[in-house]
Design an enzyme around this catalytic site. Structure first.
Site, PDB file in Angstrom:
ATOM      1  N   HIS A 178      -0.608   8.106  22.932  1.00 60.30           N
ATOM      2  CA  HIS A 178      -1.234   9.360  23.365  1.00 60.30           C
ATOM      3  C   HIS A 178      -2.719   9.435  23.059  1.00 60.30           C
ATOM      4  O   HIS A 178      -3.398  10.343  23.508  1.00 60.30           O
ATOM      5  CB  HIS A 178      -0.499  10.589  22.841  1.00 60.30           C
ATOM      6  CG  HIS A 178       0.170  10.406  21.531  1.00 60.30           C
ATOM      7  ND1 HIS A 178       1.522  10.180  21.402  1.00 60.30           N
ATOM      8  CD2 HIS A 178      -0.332  10.367  20.291  1.00 60.30           C
ATOM      9  CE1 HIS A 178       1.816  10.033  20.135  1.00 60.30           C
ATOM     10  NE2 HIS A 178       0.730  10.132  19.440  1.00 60.30           N
ATOM     11  N   HIS A 237      -9.866   9.650  16.365  1.00 53.28           N
ATOM     12  CA  HIS A 237      -9.277   9.412  17.692  1.00 53.28           C
ATOM     13  C   HIS A 237     -10.019  10.272  18.707  1.00 53.28           C
ATOM     14  O   HIS A 237     -10.858  11.099  18.332  1.00 53.28           O
ATOM     15  CB  HIS A 237      -7.776   9.742  17.681  1.00 53.28           C
ATOM     16  CG  HIS A 237      -7.507  11.167  17.349  1.00 53.28           C
ATOM     17  ND1 HIS A 237      -7.242  11.608  16.071  1.00 53.28           N
ATOM     18  CD2 HIS A 237      -7.510  12.289  18.122  1.00 53.28           C
ATOM     19  CE1 HIS A 237      -7.070  12.918  16.079  1.00 53.28           C
ATOM     20  NE2 HIS A 237      -7.232  13.360  17.317  1.00 53.28           N
ATOM     21  N   HIS A 254     -10.012  12.530  22.635  1.00 53.30           N
ATOM     22  CA  HIS A 254      -9.308  13.254  23.703  1.00 53.30           C
ATOM     23  C   HIS A 254     -10.212  13.225  24.937  1.00 53.30           C
ATOM     24  O   HIS A 254     -11.422  13.371  24.813  1.00 53.30           O
ATOM     25  CB  HIS A 254      -9.061  14.706  23.295  1.00 53.30           C
ATOM     26  CG  HIS A 254      -8.232  14.845  22.050  1.00 53.30           C
ATOM     27  ND1 HIS A 254      -6.872  14.972  22.071  1.00 53.30           N
ATOM     28  CD2 HIS A 254      -8.591  14.866  20.745  1.00 53.30           C
ATOM     29  CE1 HIS A 254      -6.414  15.067  20.827  1.00 53.30           C
ATOM     30  NE2 HIS A 254      -7.437  15.013  19.992  1.00 53.30           N
ATOM     31  N   GLU A 300     -11.097  19.261  23.858  1.00 55.21           N
ATOM     32  CA  GLU A 300     -10.067  20.230  23.489  1.00 55.21           C
ATOM     33  C   GLU A 300     -10.694  21.601  23.278  1.00 55.21           C
ATOM     34  O   GLU A 300     -10.272  22.581  23.881  1.00 55.21           O
ATOM     35  CB  GLU A 300      -9.340  19.751  22.230  1.00 55.21           C
ATOM     36  CG  GLU A 300      -8.565  18.465  22.476  1.00 55.21           C
ATOM     37  CD  GLU A 300      -7.316  18.359  21.641  1.00 55.21           C
ATOM     38  OE1 GLU A 300      -7.440  18.342  20.399  1.00 55.21           O
ATOM     39  OE2 GLU A 300      -6.218  18.287  22.220  1.00 55.21           O
ATOM     40  N   HIS A 308     -12.322  13.330  17.233  1.00 50.58           N
ATOM     41  CA  HIS A 308     -11.837  13.983  16.010  1.00 50.58           C
ATOM     42  C   HIS A 308     -11.829  12.987  14.860  1.00 50.58           C
ATOM     43  O   HIS A 308     -11.250  11.901  14.991  1.00 50.58           O
ATOM     44  CB  HIS A 308     -10.413  14.516  16.220  1.00 50.58           C
ATOM     45  CG  HIS A 308     -10.358  15.700  17.123  1.00 50.58           C
ATOM     46  ND1 HIS A 308      -9.204  16.118  17.743  1.00 50.58           N
ATOM     47  CD2 HIS A 308     -11.336  16.563  17.506  1.00 50.58           C
ATOM     48  CE1 HIS A 308      -9.475  17.200  18.473  1.00 50.58           C
ATOM     49  NE2 HIS A 308     -10.766  17.485  18.343  1.00 50.58           N
ATOM     50  N   THR A 343      -3.660  19.685  16.865  1.00 49.20           N
ATOM     51  CA  THR A 343      -3.549  20.005  18.299  1.00 49.20           C
ATOM     52  C   THR A 343      -2.426  19.228  18.969  1.00 49.20           C
ATOM     53  O   THR A 343      -2.297  19.246  20.187  1.00 49.20           O
ATOM     54  CB  THR A 343      -4.880  19.727  19.037  1.00 49.20           C
ATOM     55  OG1 THR A 343      -5.153  18.321  18.983  1.00 49.20           O
ATOM     56  CG2 THR A 343      -6.020  20.502  18.418  1.00 49.20           C
TER      57      THR A 343
END
Ligand code: ZN
Length: 366
Positions: A101, A126, A128, A139, A152, A233
């Site tokens: 993910h 990581h 997003h 996010e 993040h 999250t």
């Protein structure tokens, strides 16, 4: 016996949550195939279904949020972050993993943040992102605006808890730094990670990234940020995160963003139906009973809790109360309470608010 069955279901969910948690923790100690099979952001197992299996995802203090003027409060006590051990030697090797993910870089415990209420030690970073047709995958949003992507850097409270697992369900367990990423010039620092994507295209694949100065991934101004209490999250969405969202974005080139949006797959190498890893961001959450503190002045910042202070409107100073229920929420972690409503919607604690001469400027006393 109905209760016994119910307890067993909750126990199974608790175990599932713990497995998933290793997404932000020590993933290397778990085989990736056991992790988060339900963690998808869209489709039948998308984020709207998370609360069914992970009750905290439907509770309070959730992240991400939209940062907009009527929830912001200037706080002069917010200092520039002091980052220690971020400048790593090129002889260090950082583990890079595709966990199905996101793409994650493991970080050593020699990296930490010094000047938060506790010492928070780094564990991983990581990203997003969105997709090539809609490169709006941050996010957090500012005034409703998405950025192209978001980094993040996850830290846990090593002063109070022995490891990530022990910290994960504590209200002061984590501190995450969030950095907006926007399209601009080529970024050689981000390339130190992105250049290894070809080796982690598929879920479960791992590679090594030589150490570098991780601070290069952050914006230059470490003194301008948003600060609020929120959650992970991704499931199990524990409200355990002290968020620092930097005001200014960092820039990567269009080609670099495209590499992020197209290089990786959620699926394993031998999966006959490869699934691109795109849109791995959670949508913004309700923001009730909270304020976002900002370290920089930005015009006239109204106080969200003014609605609780209506009786004091005519005065120029005074004290009123507003309710919070975060502590109560954590009691839901006790499985014996889980057969009842996980988040009792009752307000159990009151905080004092001082209204200064300018009624738009409220200050928490406790
Ligand atoms: Zn994240």
């Amino acid at each position: 016996m109905p209760l016994l069955v119910q307890d067993r279901v909750w126990l199974a969910l608790l175990i599932a949550s713990l497995h998933c948690y290793y997404y932000v923790g020590k993933a290397s100690t778990w085989a990736p195939i056991t992790m988060c099979p339900l963690l998808t952001f869209s489709g039948p197992d998308g984020e709207t279904t998370w609360p069914q299996k992970y009750p905290f995802c439907g509770g309070g203090f959730q992240s991400p949020i939209d940062l907009h003027n009527n929830i912001l409060q200037y706080d002069s006590t917010l200092l520039p972050l002091e980052l220690v051990g971020y400048n790593m030697s090129t002889t260090d090797q950082l583990p890079l993993t595709n966990n199905g993910h996101s793409v994650r870089v493991g970080l050593p415990p020699t990296m930490y943040i010094r000047n938060l209420p506790f010492q928070y030690t780094a564990t991983q970073l990581h990203l997003h992102w969105g997709n090539r047709k809609k490169p709006e995958g941050s996010e957090h949003t500012i005034h409703g605006k998405h950025f192209a992507a978001e980094l993040h850097i996850v830290h846990y409270n090593a002063e109070k808890y022995r490891d990530v697992t022990a910290a994960m369900d504590k209200s002061d367990g984590f501190a995450v730094l969030a950095i907006f990423i926007e399209i601009g010039p080529f970024n050689p620092s981000y390339e130190k990670i992105f250049s290894h994507f070809q080796n982690v295209k598929y879920k479960g694949q791992k590679a090594q990234v030589p150490g570098f100065n991780i601070q290069e991934l952050l914006p230059k101004k470490l003194n301008e940020y948003y600060r609020y209490e929120g959650s992970l999250t991704t499931p199990p969405c524990y409200p355990s995160v002290l968020w620092t969202v930097f005001r200014h974005p960092v820039y990567i080139s269009e080609e670099q963003l495209l590499a992020l949006e197209t290089a990786l797959y959620c699926t394993r190498l031998d999966d006959p139906k490869p699934l691109e890893m795109v849109n791995n961001f959670r949508h913004v959450q309700e923001f009730e009973e909270r304020l976002v503190y900002v370290s920089f002045h930005e015009g006239n910042v109204p106080c969200k809790h003014l609605k609780f202070c209506k009786s004091l409107k005519a005065k120029t100073s005074g004290v009123c109360f507003f309710p919070v229920f975060k502590d109560k929420m954590f009691q839901a972690l006790n499985p014996s309470l889980w057969k009842y409503k996980p988040f009792p919607a009752i307000h159990t604690k009151k905080f004092k608010i001082k209204i200064s001469s300018d009624i738009l400027d409220c200050k928490e006393l406790i």
